[in-house]
Design an enzyme around this catalytic site. Structure first.
Site, PDB file in Angstrom:
ATOM      1  N   SER A 189       0.836  -1.196   0.000  1.00 48.35           N
ATOM      2  CA  SER A 189       0.000   0.000   0.000  1.00 48.35           C
ATOM      3  C   SER A 189       0.869   1.243   0.000  1.00 48.35           C
ATOM      4  O   SER A 189       2.023   1.207   0.452  1.00 48.35           O
ATOM      5  CB  SER A 189      -0.878   0.016   1.253  1.00 48.35           C
ATOM      6  N   TYR A 202      -1.908  -0.860  10.651  1.00 47.73           N
ATOM      7  CA  TYR A 202      -2.040  -1.259   9.242  1.00 47.73           C
ATOM      8  C   TYR A 202      -0.788  -0.866   8.443  1.00 47.73           C
ATOM      9  O   TYR A 202      -0.232  -1.685   7.696  1.00 47.73           O
ATOM     10  CB  TYR A 202      -3.281  -0.602   8.648  1.00 47.73           C
TER      11      TYR A 202
HETATM   12  P1  NAD Z   1     -11.829  -5.808   0.364  1.00 43.66           P
HETATM   13  O1  NAD Z   1     -12.457  -5.671   1.685  1.00 43.66           O
HETATM   14  O2  NAD Z   1     -12.724  -5.856  -0.806  1.00 43.66           O
HETATM   15  O3  NAD Z   1     -10.898  -7.095   0.321  1.00 43.66           O
HETATM   16  C1  NAD Z   1     -10.167  -7.532   1.444  1.00 43.66           C
HETATM   17  C2  NAD Z   1     -10.514  -8.985   1.686  1.00 43.66           C
HETATM   18  O4  NAD Z   1      -9.658  -9.486   2.717  1.00 43.66           O
HETATM   19  C3  NAD Z   1     -11.925  -9.220   2.201  1.00 43.66           C
HETATM   20  O5  NAD Z   1     -12.845  -9.380   1.144  1.00 43.66           O
HETATM   21  C4  NAD Z   1     -11.767 -10.499   3.004  1.00 43.66           C
HETATM   22  O6  NAD Z   1     -12.155 -11.621   2.233  1.00 43.66           O
HETATM   23  C5  NAD Z   1     -10.266 -10.611   3.231  1.00 43.66           C
HETATM   24  N1  NAD Z   1     -10.002 -10.769   4.669  1.00 43.66           N
HETATM   25  C6  NAD Z   1      -9.911  -9.814   5.608  1.00 43.66           C
HETATM   26  N2  NAD Z   1      -9.687 -10.386   6.817  1.00 43.66           N
HETATM   27  C7  NAD Z   1      -9.634 -11.732   6.609  1.00 43.66           C
HETATM   28  C8  NAD Z   1      -9.422 -12.857   7.441  1.00 43.66           C
HETATM   29  N3  NAD Z   1      -9.202 -12.737   8.764  1.00 43.66           N
HETATM   30  N4  NAD Z   1      -9.464 -14.098   6.880  1.00 43.66           N
HETATM   31  C9  NAD Z   1      -9.697 -14.246   5.564  1.00 43.66           C
HETATM   32  N5  NAD Z   1      -9.873 -13.212   4.719  1.00 43.66           N
HETATM   33  C10 NAD Z   1      -9.840 -11.971   5.248  1.00 43.66           C
HETATM   34  O7  NAD Z   1     -10.789  -4.594   0.246  1.00 43.66           O
HETATM   35  P2  NAD Z   1      -9.599  -4.258  -0.788  1.00 43.66           P
HETATM   36  O8  NAD Z   1      -9.378  -2.814  -0.659  1.00 43.66           O
HETATM   37  O9  NAD Z   1      -9.843  -4.847  -2.112  1.00 43.66           O
HETATM   38  O10 NAD Z   1      -8.349  -4.975  -0.103  1.00 43.66           O
HETATM   39  C11 NAD Z   1      -7.480  -5.845  -0.785  1.00 43.66           C
HETATM   40  C12 NAD Z   1      -6.033  -5.527  -0.423  1.00 43.66           C
HETATM   41  O11 NAD Z   1      -5.683  -4.258  -0.941  1.00 43.66           O
HETATM   42  C13 NAD Z   1      -5.739  -5.463   1.074  1.00 43.66           C
HETATM   43  O12 NAD Z   1      -4.506  -6.100   1.344  1.00 43.66           O
HETATM   44  C14 NAD Z   1      -5.610  -3.988   1.331  1.00 43.66           C
HETATM   45  O13 NAD Z   1      -4.772  -3.721   2.431  1.00 43.66           O
HETATM   46  C15 NAD Z   1      -4.978  -3.546   0.027  1.00 43.66           C
HETATM   47  N6  NAD Z   1      -5.079  -2.112  -0.236  1.00 43.66           N
HETATM   48  C16 NAD Z   1      -6.296  -1.518  -0.386  1.00 43.66           C
HETATM   49  C17 NAD Z   1      -6.349  -0.160  -0.619  1.00 43.66           C
HETATM   50  C18 NAD Z   1      -7.669   0.556  -0.782  1.00 43.66           C
HETATM   51  O14 NAD Z   1      -7.679   1.791  -0.808  1.00 43.66           O
HETATM   52  N7  NAD Z   1      -8.786  -0.128  -0.902  1.00 43.66           N
HETATM   53  C19 NAD Z   1      -5.174   0.586  -0.715  1.00 43.66           C
HETATM   54  C20 NAD Z   1      -3.958  -0.054  -0.562  1.00 43.66           C
HETATM   55  C21 NAD Z   1      -3.915  -1.411  -0.335  1.00 43.66           C
END
Ligand code: NAD
Ligand code: MG
Length: 297
Positions: A189, A202
Site C-alpha cells: 500500500s 495497518y
Molecule cells: P476488500 O475488503 O474488498 O478485500 C479484502 C478482503 O480481505 C476481504 O474481502 C476479506 O475476504 C479478506 N479478509 C480480511 N480479513 C480476513 C481474514 N481474517 N481471513 C480471511 N480473509 C480476510 O478490500 P480491498 O481494498 O480490495 O483490499 C485488498 C487488499 O488491498 C488489502 O490487502 C488492502 O490492504 C490492500 N489495499 C487496499 C487499498 C484501498 O484503498 N482499498 C489501498 C492499498 C492497499
C-alpha cells in the site's frame, strides 16, 4: 465496447465525485457499497496472457482481489479464491464470473488468522486445480484508530496476523507446489511509504510486506520463482467503508492524489496480470505502484 485498452483521459476515466458517507461492519459487504465499485465485469478484456495457469488469490470475494480473479480467468487461468465465511454472497458472484469464462473456480472460505486454515487453503487449492503456479496474497484488514490507545491488543494482533502472518503461512505452504516460472504477488500500500496517523498498525504491516517480499524475491529467484509487489493508492472497496477510514473522511477519499480521484479495483488488475505473466520474466522484487501519481521512494 470500452475495455482497459480504450484510449481515455485517466482524470475522467471514472467519476471524480466522492462516495456518500456510509458505514459497515468489517469485513464489509461489497453489494452494500454505494456506488458499486468497478471490478472490470463489463470491461476487462483478456488476451491469453495466463493461458492454462493455476492461481490462488486471497480475499478475492470483493475489491482488488475480485478484480484480479476476474482478470486472471479472462486471461485463461483457473482460479481458487479465499474469503471469510460471512462473505459467501460476494464470493458466489465472483465464482460465477470466473465460471462464465469457462474456467474452473474453487471457493475456499475460512479465517486467515488461523495457520491451520492457511495450510488447508493452499492444499485444497492445489488439489482442486491440479497444481499451483500463481499466488496472490491480497486479503487484508484495515481499521482506523485516532489514538494508539484505541488500538486494542486484539486489533493489533488480528491486523498483523491477517496482513503479515497469513502471507507467511500461505506462502510457506505454497512453495512445495510452485515450480520454475511460478509467480508470487503480494499486496502492499501507499501506507508503507506515507503512513496515515490513524493507521499505525495497518501501515506497519504494509512496510513488513514490502521487506518480506524483497528478501524472499532474492531467495527464490534462482529457482525461477518470481516475487513482486503491487502497492495500491486509494481504491474504492468495502474495506474503506467498513472502518478503513472514518465515515466522514469518505467525502474526500482519493482527492489527495494528483489524479484527483480514487481508483476502481478494475484499474489494479492489469498490474497483477503483468507481474503474474511470463512477460515480466526479468522483474523481481519490484513494487508496482498504482496510486494515482503520489510520489514514492
Ligand atoms: P476488500 O475488503 O474488498 O478485500 C479484502 C478482503 O480481505 C476481504 O474481502 C476479506 O475476504 C479478506 N479478509 C480480511 N480479513 C480476513 C481474514 N481474517 N481471513 C480471511 N480473509 C480476510 O478490500 P480491498 O481494498 O480490495 O483490499 C485488498 C487488499 O488491498 C488489502 O490487502 C488492502 O490492504 C490492500 N489495499 C487496499 C487499498 C484501498 O484503498 N482499498 C489501498 C492499498 C492497499
Ligand atoms: Mg470482501
Amino acid at each position: 465496447m470500452t475495455d482497459q485498452y480504450t484510449f481515455a483521459n485517466p482524470v475522467t476515466r471514472y467519476s471524480t465525485t466522492p462516495p456518500p458517507e456510509q458505514q459497515q461492519e468489517g469485513p464489509g459487504d461489497e453489494q452494500q457499497l454505494s456506488p458499486a465499485p468497478d471490478l472490470g465485469e463489463d470491461s476487462y478484456r483478456g488476451s491469453g496472457r495466463l493461458e492454462g495457469r493455476k492461481a490462488l488469490v486471497t480475499g478475492a470475494d470483493s475489491g482488488i482481489g475480485a478484480a484480479v480473479a476476474i482478470a486472471f480467468a479472462r486471461e485463461g487461468a483457473d482460479v481458487a479464491i479465499s474469503y471469510l465465511p460471512s462473505e459467501e454472497t460476494d464470493a458466489r458472484r465472483i465464482v460465477e464470473l470466473i465460471e462464465r469464462e469457462g474456467r474452473k473456480a474453487v471457493a475456499i472460505p475460512g479465517d486467515l488468522v488461523d495457520a491451520e486454515y492457511c495450510r488447508r487453503l493452499v492444499d485444497t487449492a492445489a488439489g482442486e486445480l491440479g497444481g499451483l503456479d500463481i499466488l496472490v496474497n491480497n486479503a487484508g484488514k484495515q481499521q482506523f484508530a485516532k489514538e494508539l490507545a484505541e488500538i486494542s491488543d486484539e486489533q493489533f494482533d488480528e491486523t498483523l496476523r491477517t496482513n503479515v502472518y497469513a502471507m507467511f503461512w500461505v506462502t510457506k505452504a505454497a512453495l512445495p507446489h510452485l515450480g520454475a516460472g511460478s509467480t508470487i504477488i503480494n499486496t502492499s500500500s501507499i501506507q508503507a511509504y506515507n503512513p496515515s496517523p490513524i493507521l499505525v498498525d495497518y501501515a506497519t504491516t504494509k512496510a513488513s510486506i514490502n521487506t518480506f517480499s524483497k528478501a524472499l524475491a532474492q531467495q527464490l529467484a534462482p529457482q525461477g520463482i518470481r516475487v513482486n509487489v503491487v502497492a495500491p493508492g486509494p481504491v474504492w472497496t468495502a474495506l474503506q467503508a467498513a472502518g478503513g477510514q472514518p465515515p466522514e473522511a469518505l467525502s474526500e477519499f482519493g482527492q489527495q492524489t494528483p489524479l484527483g480521484r480514487a481508483a476502481q479495483p478494475a484499474e489494479l488488475a492489469p498490474a497483477y496480470v503483468f507481474l503474474a505473466s511470463p512477460e515480466s520474466s526479468y522483474v523481481i522484487g519490484e513494487t508496482l505502484h498504482v496510486n494515482g501519481g503520489m510520489p514514492t521512494p
